[in-house]
Design a protein around this motif. Structure first.
Motif, PDB file in Angstrom:
ATOM      1  N   ARG A   1     -16.979   2.797  -4.432  1.00  5.62           N
ATOM      2  CA  ARG A   1     -17.027   1.697  -5.303  1.00  5.62           C
ATOM      3  C   ARG A   1     -17.027   0.462  -4.588  1.00  5.62           C
ATOM      4  NH1 ARG A   1     -17.164   6.235  -7.801  1.00  5.62           N
ATOM      5  NH2 ARG A   1     -17.026   6.358 -10.012  1.00  5.62           N
ATOM      6  N   GLY A   2     -17.123   0.469  -3.338  1.00  4.38           N
ATOM      7  CA  GLY A   2     -17.234  -0.717  -2.503  1.00  4.38           C
ATOM      8  C   GLY A   2     -15.772  -1.474  -2.030  1.00  4.38           C
ATOM      9  N   CYS A   3     -14.861  -0.569  -1.974  1.00  2.00           N
ATOM     10  CA  CYS A   3     -13.430  -0.963  -1.657  1.00  2.00           C
ATOM     11  C   CYS A   3     -13.553  -1.001  -0.001  1.00  2.00           C
ATOM     12  CB  CYS A   3     -12.255   0.039  -1.919  1.00  2.00           C
ATOM     13  SG  CYS A   3     -12.092  -0.156  -3.939  1.00  2.00           S
ATOM     14  N   LYS A   4     -12.901  -2.096   0.601  1.00  7.00           N
ATOM     15  CA  LYS A   4     -12.817  -2.260   1.801  1.00  7.00           C
ATOM     16  C   LYS A   4     -11.441  -2.146   2.516  1.00  7.00           C
ATOM     17  CE  LYS A   4     -17.108  -3.511   2.040  1.00  7.00           C
ATOM     18  NZ  LYS A   4     -18.121  -2.655   2.382  1.00  7.00           N
ATOM     19  N   LYS A   5     -10.397  -2.273   1.781  1.00  3.87           N
ATOM     20  CA  LYS A   5      -9.098  -1.920   1.958  1.00  3.87           C
ATOM     21  C   LYS A   5      -8.256  -1.331   1.135  1.00  3.87           C
ATOM     22  CE  LYS A   5      -8.518  -6.269   4.718  1.00  3.87           C
ATOM     23  NZ  LYS A   5      -7.665  -6.511   5.820  1.00  3.87           N
ATOM     24  N   SER A   6      -7.140  -0.631   1.623  1.00  3.40           N
ATOM     25  CA  SER A   6      -6.211   0.055   0.601  1.00  3.40           C
ATOM     26  C   SER A   6      -4.814  -0.398   0.786  1.00  3.40           C
ATOM     27  CB  SER A   6      -6.443   1.720   0.828  1.00  3.40           C
ATOM     28  OG  SER A   6      -5.593   2.272  -0.074  1.00  3.40           O
ATOM     29  N   LYS A   7      -4.072  -0.644  -0.350  1.00  2.00           N
ATOM     30  CA  LYS A   7      -2.592  -0.879  -0.250  1.00  2.00           C
ATOM     31  C   LYS A   7      -2.015  -0.274  -0.866  1.00  2.00           C
ATOM     32  CE  LYS A   7      -3.585  -5.958   0.638  1.00  2.00           C
ATOM     33  NZ  LYS A   7      -2.532  -7.110   1.146  1.00  2.00           N
ATOM     34  N   VAL A   8      -0.692  -0.094  -0.334  1.00  2.00           N
ATOM     35  CA  VAL A   8       0.407   0.906  -1.101  1.00  2.00           C
ATOM     36  C   VAL A   8       1.796  -0.175  -1.119  1.00  2.00           C
ATOM     37  CG1 VAL A   8       0.576   2.200   0.729  1.00  2.00           C
ATOM     38  CG2 VAL A   8       1.234   3.084  -1.515  1.00  2.00           C
ATOM     39  N   MET A   9       2.442  -0.215  -1.768  1.00  2.00           N
ATOM     40  CA  MET A   9       4.146  -0.577  -1.911  1.00  2.00           C
ATOM     41  C   MET A   9       4.868   0.558  -1.650  1.00  2.00           C
ATOM     42  SD  MET A   9       3.404  -3.727  -1.885  1.00  2.00           S
ATOM     43  CE  MET A   9       2.503  -4.939  -2.701  1.00  2.00           C
ATOM     44  N   VAL A  10       5.800   0.654  -0.457  1.00  2.00           N
ATOM     45  CA  VAL A  10       6.852   2.020  -0.497  1.00  2.00           C
ATOM     46  C   VAL A  10       8.065   1.366  -0.507  1.00  2.00           C
ATOM     47  CG1 VAL A  10       7.559   3.626   1.187  1.00  2.00           C
ATOM     48  CG2 VAL A  10       5.107   2.995   0.944  1.00  2.00           C
ATOM     49  N   ASP A  11       9.016   1.770  -1.501  1.00  2.00           N
ATOM     50  CA  ASP A  11      10.318   1.680  -1.491  1.00  2.00           C
ATOM     51  C   ASP A  11      11.205   1.631  -0.353  1.00  2.00           C
ATOM     52  OD1 ASP A  11      10.448   1.090  -4.419  1.00  2.00           O
ATOM     53  OD2 ASP A  11      10.112   2.972  -4.610  1.00  2.00           O
ATOM     54  N   GLU A  12      12.049   0.617  -0.115  1.00  2.00           N
ATOM     55  CA  GLU A  12      12.817   0.438   1.134  1.00  2.00           C
ATOM     56  C   GLU A  12      13.734   1.724   1.145  1.00  2.00           C
ATOM     57  OE1 GLU A  12      17.091  -1.981   2.160  1.00  2.00           O
ATOM     58  OE2 GLU A  12      15.486  -2.552   0.591  1.00  2.00           O
ATOM     59  N   GLY A  13      13.684   2.311   2.328  1.00  2.00           N
ATOM     60  CA  GLY A  13      14.491   3.702   2.200  1.00  2.00           C
ATOM     61  C   GLY A  13      13.680   4.728   2.152  1.00  2.00           C
ATOM     62  N   ASN A  14      12.482   4.556   1.593  1.00  5.51           N
ATOM     63  CA  ASN A  14      11.587   5.935   1.473  1.00  5.51           C
ATOM     64  C   ASN A  14      10.783   6.151   2.766  1.00  5.51           C
ATOM     65  OD1 ASN A  14      10.158   8.036   0.735  1.00  5.51           O
ATOM     66  ND2 ASN A  14       9.123   6.899  -1.083  1.00  5.51           N
TER      67      ASN A  14
ATOM     68  N   TYR B   1       8.228  -2.209   1.082  1.00  2.00           N
ATOM     69  CA  TYR B   1       7.248  -2.584   2.179  1.00  2.00           C
ATOM     70  C   TYR B   1       5.827  -2.718   1.642  1.00  2.00           C
ATOM     71  CZ  TYR B   1      11.188  -1.229   5.107  1.00  2.00           C
ATOM     72  OH  TYR B   1      12.598  -1.178   5.759  1.00  2.00           O
ATOM     73  N   GLU B   2       4.828  -3.398   2.207  1.00  4.06           N
ATOM     74  CA  GLU B   2       3.539  -3.372   1.986  1.00  4.06           C
ATOM     75  C   GLU B   2       2.776  -2.877   2.985  1.00  4.06           C
ATOM     76  OE1 GLU B   2      -0.084  -6.515   0.537  1.00  4.06           O
ATOM     77  OE2 GLU B   2       1.914  -7.246   1.067  1.00  4.06           O
ATOM     78  N   MET B   3       1.929  -1.922   2.749  1.00  5.61           N
ATOM     79  CA  MET B   3       1.110  -1.208   3.749  1.00  5.61           C
ATOM     80  C   MET B   3      -0.094  -1.427   3.453  1.00  5.61           C
ATOM     81  SD  MET B   3       3.681   1.934   4.472  1.00  5.61           S
ATOM     82  CE  MET B   3       3.178   2.443   6.153  1.00  5.61           C
ATOM     83  N   GLU B   4      -0.930  -1.230   4.450  1.00  2.00           N
ATOM     84  CA  GLU B   4      -2.473  -1.664   4.171  1.00  2.00           C
ATOM     85  C   GLU B   4      -3.304  -0.819   5.181  1.00  2.00           C
ATOM     86  OE1 GLU B   4      -4.082  -5.788   3.344  1.00  2.00           O
ATOM     87  OE2 GLU B   4      -4.662  -5.479   5.347  1.00  2.00           O
ATOM     88  N   LYS B   5      -4.625  -0.346   4.797  1.00  2.00           N
ATOM     89  CA  LYS B   5      -5.426   0.318   5.586  1.00  2.00           C
ATOM     90  C   LYS B   5      -6.864  -0.236   5.473  1.00  2.00           C
ATOM     91  CE  LYS B   5      -7.246   5.220   6.504  1.00  2.00           C
ATOM     92  NZ  LYS B   5      -6.889   6.477   6.117  1.00  2.00           N
ATOM     93  N   ASN B   6      -7.427  -0.507   6.564  1.00  2.00           N
ATOM     94  CA  ASN B   6      -8.864  -0.876   6.512  1.00  2.00           C
ATOM     95  C   ASN B   6      -9.684   0.310   6.380  1.00  2.00           C
ATOM     96  OD1 ASN B   6     -11.391  -2.098   6.902  1.00  2.00           O
ATOM     97  ND2 ASN B   6     -10.875  -2.907   8.891  1.00  2.00           N
ATOM     98  N   LEU B   7     -10.513   0.450   5.222  1.00  2.00           N
ATOM     99  CA  LEU B   7     -11.305   1.399   4.517  1.00  2.00           C
ATOM    100  C   LEU B   7     -12.549   1.327   5.510  1.00  2.00           C
ATOM    101  CD1 LEU B   7     -10.541   1.877   0.988  1.00  2.00           C
ATOM    102  CD2 LEU B   7      -9.588   3.135   2.939  1.00  2.00           C
ATOM    103  N   ASP B   8     -12.944   0.322   6.274  1.00  2.00           N
ATOM    104  CA  ASP B   8     -14.352   0.196   6.877  1.00  2.00           C
ATOM    105  C   ASP B   8     -14.371   1.142   8.181  1.00  2.00           C
ATOM    106  OD1 ASP B   8     -15.281  -1.575   5.370  1.00  2.00           O
ATOM    107  OD2 ASP B   8     -14.681  -3.188   6.709  1.00  2.00           O
ATOM    108  N   ASP B   9     -13.117   1.580   8.447  1.00  2.00           N
ATOM    109  CA  ASP B   9     -13.002   2.735   9.611  1.00  2.00           C
ATOM    110  C   ASP B   9     -13.629   4.139   9.323  1.00  2.00           C
ATOM    111  OD1 ASP B   9     -11.770   0.561  10.960  1.00  2.00           O
ATOM    112  OD2 ASP B   9      -9.774   1.262  10.652  1.00  2.00           O
ATOM    113  N   TYR B  10     -13.902   4.437   8.193  1.00  2.00           N
ATOM    114  CA  TYR B  10     -14.388   5.807   7.667  1.00  2.00           C
ATOM    115  C   TYR B  10     -15.917   5.766   8.055  1.00  2.00           C
ATOM    116  CZ  TYR B  10     -10.569   7.565   5.020  1.00  2.00           C
ATOM    117  OH  TYR B  10      -9.172   7.798   4.462  1.00  2.00           O
TER     118      TYR B  10
END
Length: 150
Positions: free
Chosen positions: A104-117, A141-150
């Motif tokens: 669907r055209g997404c270039k990045k993926s983000k996720v929030m992970v609770d402190e301590g997880n 924590y905010e974490m991110e992945k570049n989806l262009d790497d696929y």
């Protein structure tokens, strides 16, 4: 197998996973958690939820819920039952969500992970996510992945 969520069949199990696997890691107050729980059905209706189950008809043992905002894929919630962890179900769910976003055209993926997880932080790092920042107010924590790497 990975399939689309079927609300009547799946939502009770999804709520159970949220309450047993995600809520205990949250740093929100009980009142805030109770409000979030009430809003889960609406939240699920606003995105896409994929579930992991043995067969098409069997009960789920994991799920991922995600949304897309422009070229951003946002992983909102993901959980796998303890007995099914470390069997690649989370990895498969995440990959399906990422591939859906890419289609669907997404270039990045983000996720929030609770402190301590720490298990989740390690899981996402192994999946190619990088730590972007720590958000004090949410204690996550905010974490991110570049989806262009696929």
């Amino acid at each position: 197998m990975i399939r689309n969520r079927r609300p009547k069949q799946d939502d009770t199990a999804i709520m159970e996973l949220i309450k047993t696997q995600l809520v205990p890691l949250s740093h929100m107050s009980k009142q805030d958690i109770d409000q979030v729980i009430v809003e889960i059905p609406l939240r699920l209706s606003r995105g896409i939820t994929l579930v992991s189950s043995s067969t098409y008809e069997s009960n789920l043992f994991g799920f991922v819920h995600f949304m897309m905002h422009g070229n951003l894929l946002y992983i909102d919630m993901m959980a796998v039952s303890p007995k099914q962890q470390r069997k690649q179900h989370g990895k498969e769910l995440l990959l399906k969500a990422e591939h859906f976003g890419i289609s669907r055209g997404c270039k990045k993926s983000k996720v929030m992970v609770d402190e301590g997880n720490n298990k989740a932080v390690q899981f996402y790092q192994k999946s190619g996510y990088k730590m972007i920042r720590y958000i004090d107010i949410g204690r996550c924590y905010e974490m991110e992945k570049n989806l262009d790497d696929y």
